[in-house]
Design an enzyme around this catalytic site. Structure first.
Site, PDB file in Angstrom:
ATOM      1  N   SER A 102       2.727  -5.316  -4.586  1.00  0.00           N
ATOM      2  CA  SER A 102       2.206  -4.624  -3.410  1.00  0.00           C
ATOM      3  C   SER A 102       2.260  -5.514  -2.162  1.00  0.00           C
ATOM      4  CB  SER A 102       0.784  -4.139  -3.741  1.00  0.00           C
ATOM      5  OG  SER A 102       0.311  -3.257  -2.766  1.00  0.00           O
ATOM      6  N   ASP A 152       3.816   7.154  -6.122  1.00  0.00           N
ATOM      7  CA  ASP A 152       3.090   6.068  -5.453  1.00  0.00           C
ATOM      8  C   ASP A 152       2.760   6.505  -4.021  1.00  0.00           C
ATOM      9  OD1 ASP A 152       2.200   3.720  -4.322  1.00  0.00           O
ATOM     10  OD2 ASP A 152       3.677   2.463  -5.355  1.00  0.00           O
ATOM     11  N   HIS A 183       0.707   3.702  -7.762  1.00  0.00           N
ATOM     12  CA  HIS A 183       0.836   2.331  -7.269  1.00  0.00           C
ATOM     13  C   HIS A 183       0.474   1.292  -8.336  1.00  0.00           C
ATOM     14  CE1 HIS A 183       1.552  -0.204  -3.845  1.00  0.00           C
ATOM     15  NE2 HIS A 183       0.385  -0.795  -3.943  1.00  0.00           N
TER      16      HIS A 183
HETATM   17  C1  MLT Z   1       0.573  -3.695   2.497  1.00  0.00           C
HETATM   18  O1  MLT Z   1      -0.265  -3.645   3.357  1.00  0.00           O
HETATM   19  O2  MLT Z   1       1.221  -4.698   2.228  1.00  0.00           O
HETATM   20  C2  MLT Z   1       0.820  -2.446   1.736  1.00  0.00           C
HETATM   21  O3  MLT Z   1       0.197  -1.376   2.359  1.00  0.00           O
HETATM   22  C3  MLT Z   1       0.396  -2.558   0.325  1.00  0.00           C
HETATM   23  C4  MLT Z   1      -0.994  -3.071   0.152  1.00  0.00           C
HETATM   24  O4  MLT Z   1      -1.945  -2.450   0.594  1.00  0.00           O
HETATM   25  O5  MLT Z   1      -1.153  -4.120  -0.437  1.00  0.00           O
END
Ligand code: MLT
Length: 201
Positions: A102, A152, A183
């Site tokens: 992520s 996701d 996710h």
């Molecule tokens: C980010 O901010 O990198 C993406 O939205 C994924 C997350 O929330 O970690």
């Protein structure tokens, strides 16, 4: 950067650079990495940004909307940290594979977009396209594995497809694994990443 280094038992193996998701820390991906390669050295890093008490690797303005100036600074900081850690722990800087989930996958992606092939390969669990305003440097034959979820909401399937396209156009050897889920990281996804890693490293 706050981190943990665990020396592996096989020096010929890559050092796995572990980059957590929002709200995680340097320990988060240790057990996942041990499953992928029980003999590799592990470098778990904690992101330096804190959002409502949750560590991240760079600031965001809203969900999925990145603070591009901060992303730039933090990516440079991470690249420098990897170099310093290689000296400090005497691991081969030329043999580092990034594993990110992520937010951690997003900074790993940006590392490739910004700095080129500074890692030997990357496993990106549920990444987005980090930026669309630069040409991706040449990444000839760089092995990249993407784990994506058909449902996701955080990282819509089109993001994974676009990322695959951009990396492939830059010359990387990209493989995408699609789960039917969202996710979250499933065991089947981990098994697929492990199988891909075994054939490449
Ligand atoms: C980010 O901010 O990198 C993406 O939205 C994924 C997350 O929330 O970690």
């Amino acid at each position: 950067m706050q981190h943990i280094f665990i020396k592996g038992t096989d020096d010929s193996k890559p050092t796995l650079l572990l980059l957590h998701g929002t709200g995680g820390n340097e320990h988060d991906l240790i057990s996942l990495a041990k499953e992928i390669d029980p003999t590799a050295s592990l470098l778990g890093v904690r992101g330096n940004v804190v959002e409502n008490g949750m560590p991240r690797f760079f600031r965001r303005l809203a969900e999925g909307v990145f603070d591009m100036a901060d992303l730039e600074v933090r990516t440079k900081e991470l690249a420098e940290f990897i170099d310093e850690a290689a000296e400090r722990y005497s691991f081969n800087r030329e043999n580092v594979v990034a594993i990110g989930y992520s937010n951690g996958a997003n900074i790993a992606g940006n590392l490739l977009f910004r700095n080129g092939p500074v890692v030997k390969g990357a496993i990106l669990h549920h990444p987005m396209v980090p930026r669309r305003d630069i040409e991706v440097p040449v990444l000839t034959q760089l092995p990249v594995w993407i784990g994506a979820g058909k449902n996701d909401y955080m990282c819509p399937p089109q993001e994974s497809k676009d990322l695959e396209g951009l990396l492939t156009a830059a010359g990387a050897k990209v493989e995408v694994y699609w789960s039917d889920y969202g996710h979250q990281l499933t065991h089947d996804e981990l098994k697929a990443a492990k199988a891909w890693y075994a054939t490449h490293f």
